[in-house]
Enzyme design. Structure first.
Site, PDB file in Angstrom:
ATOM      1  N   ASP A   1       0.848  -1.181   0.000  1.00 13.01           N
ATOM      2  CA  ASP A   1       0.000   0.000   0.000  1.00 13.01           C
ATOM      3  C   ASP A   1       0.891   1.242   0.000  1.00 13.01           C
ATOM      4  OD1 ASP A   1      -2.378   1.381   0.024  1.00 13.01           O
ATOM      5  OD2 ASP A   1      -2.641   1.280   2.191  1.00 13.01           O
TER       6      ASP A   1
ATOM      7  N   ARG B   1       0.597   5.193  -4.608  1.00 12.11           N
ATOM      8  CA  ARG B   1       0.150   6.482  -5.133  1.00 12.11           C
ATOM      9  C   ARG B   1       0.697   7.643  -4.300  1.00 12.11           C
ATOM     10  NH1 ARG B   1      -6.236   5.912  -6.235  1.00 12.11           N
ATOM     11  NH2 ARG B   1      -6.153   4.637  -4.354  1.00 12.11           N
ATOM     12  N   ARG B   2       0.690   7.475  -2.978  1.00  9.10           N
ATOM     13  CA  ARG B   2       1.229   8.522  -2.104  1.00  9.10           C
ATOM     14  C   ARG B   2       2.720   8.734  -2.367  1.00  9.10           C
ATOM     15  NH1 ARG B   2      -0.397   6.582   3.641  1.00  9.10           N
ATOM     16  NH2 ARG B   2      -1.246   4.801   2.500  1.00  9.10           N
TER      17      ARG B   2
ATOM     18  N   HIS C   1       3.154   2.752  -8.893  1.00 10.16           N
ATOM     19  CA  HIS C   1       2.797   1.346  -9.084  1.00 10.16           C
ATOM     20  C   HIS C   1       3.963   0.554  -9.680  1.00 10.16           C
ATOM     21  CE1 HIS C   1      -1.226   2.087  -7.839  1.00 10.16           C
ATOM     22  NE2 HIS C   1      -1.573   2.795  -8.888  1.00 10.16           N
TER      23      HIS C   1
ATOM     24  N   HIS D   1     -11.099  -6.695  -6.408  1.00 10.99           N
ATOM     25  CA  HIS D   1     -12.286  -6.675  -7.262  1.00 10.99           C
ATOM     26  C   HIS D   1     -12.867  -5.261  -7.296  1.00 10.99           C
ATOM     27  CE1 HIS D   1     -15.770  -8.387  -9.289  1.00 10.99           C
ATOM     28  NE2 HIS D   1     -16.547  -7.718  -8.463  1.00 10.99           N
TER      29      HIS D   1
ATOM     30  N   ARG E   1     -11.175   2.623  -9.696  1.00 10.74           N
ATOM     31  CA  ARG E   1      -9.978   3.366 -10.065  1.00 10.74           C
ATOM     32  C   ARG E   1     -10.210   4.205 -11.325  1.00 10.74           C
ATOM     33  NH1 ARG E   1      -4.977   1.536  -7.689  1.00 10.74           N
ATOM     34  NH2 ARG E   1      -5.541   1.250  -5.516  1.00 10.74           N
TER      35      ARG E   1
ATOM     36  N   LEU F   1       9.424 -21.416  -4.483  1.00 15.76           N
ATOM     37  CA  LEU F   1       8.477 -20.515  -3.835  1.00 15.76           C
ATOM     38  C   LEU F   1       7.163 -20.466  -4.606  1.00 15.76           C
ATOM     39  CD1 LEU F   1       8.187 -18.317  -1.561  1.00 15.76           C
ATOM     40  CD2 LEU F   1       8.864 -16.655  -3.314  1.00 15.76           C
TER      41      LEU F   1
ATOM     42  N   LEU G   1      -7.815  -5.012   6.792  1.00 18.80           N
ATOM     43  CA  LEU G   1      -7.672  -6.173   5.918  1.00 18.80           C
ATOM     44  C   LEU G   1      -8.043  -5.882   4.468  1.00 18.80           C
ATOM     45  CD1 LEU G   1      -8.820  -9.425   7.758  1.00 18.80           C
ATOM     46  CD2 LEU G   1      -6.696  -9.034   6.522  1.00 18.80           C
ATOM     47  N   SER G   2      -8.958  -4.944   4.250  1.00 17.89           N
ATOM     48  CA  SER G   2      -9.357  -4.571   2.890  1.00 17.89           C
ATOM     49  C   SER G   2      -9.795  -5.774   2.061  1.00 17.89           C
ATOM     50  CB  SER G   2      -8.218  -3.816   2.181  1.00 17.89           C
ATOM     51  OG  SER G   2      -7.924  -2.614   2.849  1.00 17.89           O
TER      52      SER G   2
END
Length: 260
Positions: A38, A41-42, A56, A85, A91, A148, A216-217
């Site tokens: 997260d 953008r900031r 990004h 989703h 956006r 992995l 948690l989003s």
């Protein structure tokens, strides 16, 4: 360039990294780490970029680094939350298009790294055809790999995943001619877990989120019932290996009771 991105290049930092690595014991390393990156953008705004795409892209580059850190320390499964989703609908069109292209590049690159195995988790419906194709190809290209395991959560929603799992259980049960009463009586948490996108994988032991946000989003709602959480103040692209190693060390010091 931000001050934080300049950190971590001197000899004292490298000495500290070595010390942290020595403090982490193999038996204390989480099997499955989920990452919520997260703040991209900031990060772009703070550095004066004219579009969020710079953030990004820097975040995607950081996720490639993050995967190597996980692999090197002995983590077996990593889940990256790349696009929800809800993001598909909310956006800005230009930002979303840039983000979709960046995710496609990331998926392709990861599927060619080391012996990593890529798996798309999320709904393919609603994703552009080009991105869906790249995700399928990345998954197929790396299917036989044994290193992995990397879950790419794209077009993902935790509530939607649970709904899809229940639908799958109902469809399978209906195919055997069983009644709804029988299904209700036989339904178990383990059965639902088997029908999730991550079915057959261990649940995340540790969930990390950057940028200081503490929510948690809609990410891995079912699977994170007993997860440990670690929140990092750094914005996504500024995450350092030292931040990651501190999270792993902190995880190893916690007593996990699982309700006992």
């Amino acid at each position: 360039m931000s001050r934080r991105r300049d950190e971590g290049r001197g000899p004292l930092y490298r000495l500290y990294i070595g010390r942290l690595r020595r403090e982490i014991h193999a038996e204390q390393v989480p099997r499955h780490v989920a990452m919520m990156i997260d703040g991209n953008r900031r990060w772009a705004r703070q550095l004066g970029y004219d579009t969020a795409a710079h953030g990004h892209r820097a975040g995607a580059a950081k996720m490639r680094e993050f995967l190597t850190w996980c692999d090197d320390v002995g983590v077996r499964v990593v889940s990256l939350y790349l696009l929800s989703h809800d993001n598909l609908a909310k956006r800005d069109t230009r930002e979303l298009q840039d983000l979709l292209e960046i995710i496609a590049e990331l998926a392709d690159e990861i599927s060619r790294e080391r012996d990593w195995r890529v798996q798309h988790v999320g709904r393919a419906e609603g994703l552009p055809d080009d991105l869906s194709r790249v995700l399928r190809e990345a998954q197929e290209r790396s299917r036989a790999n044994t290193g992995l395991h990397v879950n790419l959560a794209v077009g993902y929603g935790g509530r939607s995943e649970i709904v899809d799992a229940v639908r799958s259980i109902i469809a399978a049960h209906g195919g055997t001619g069983g009644s709804l009463e029988e299904l209700a009586a036989s339904l178990t948490p383990e059965q639902i877990g088997e029908h999730l996108y991550t079915g057959g994988q261990p649940d995340p032991d540790l969930v990390i989120r950057t940028s200081g946000e503490q929510r948690l989003s809609d990410f891995l709602l079912w699977q994170s019932a007993h997860s440990e959480f670690y929140f990092v103040e750094a914005l996504g692209p500024d995450l350092r290996e030292v931040d990651f190693l501190r999270a792993i060390r902190d995880f190893g010091s916690r007593e996990r009771r699982f309700g006992r």
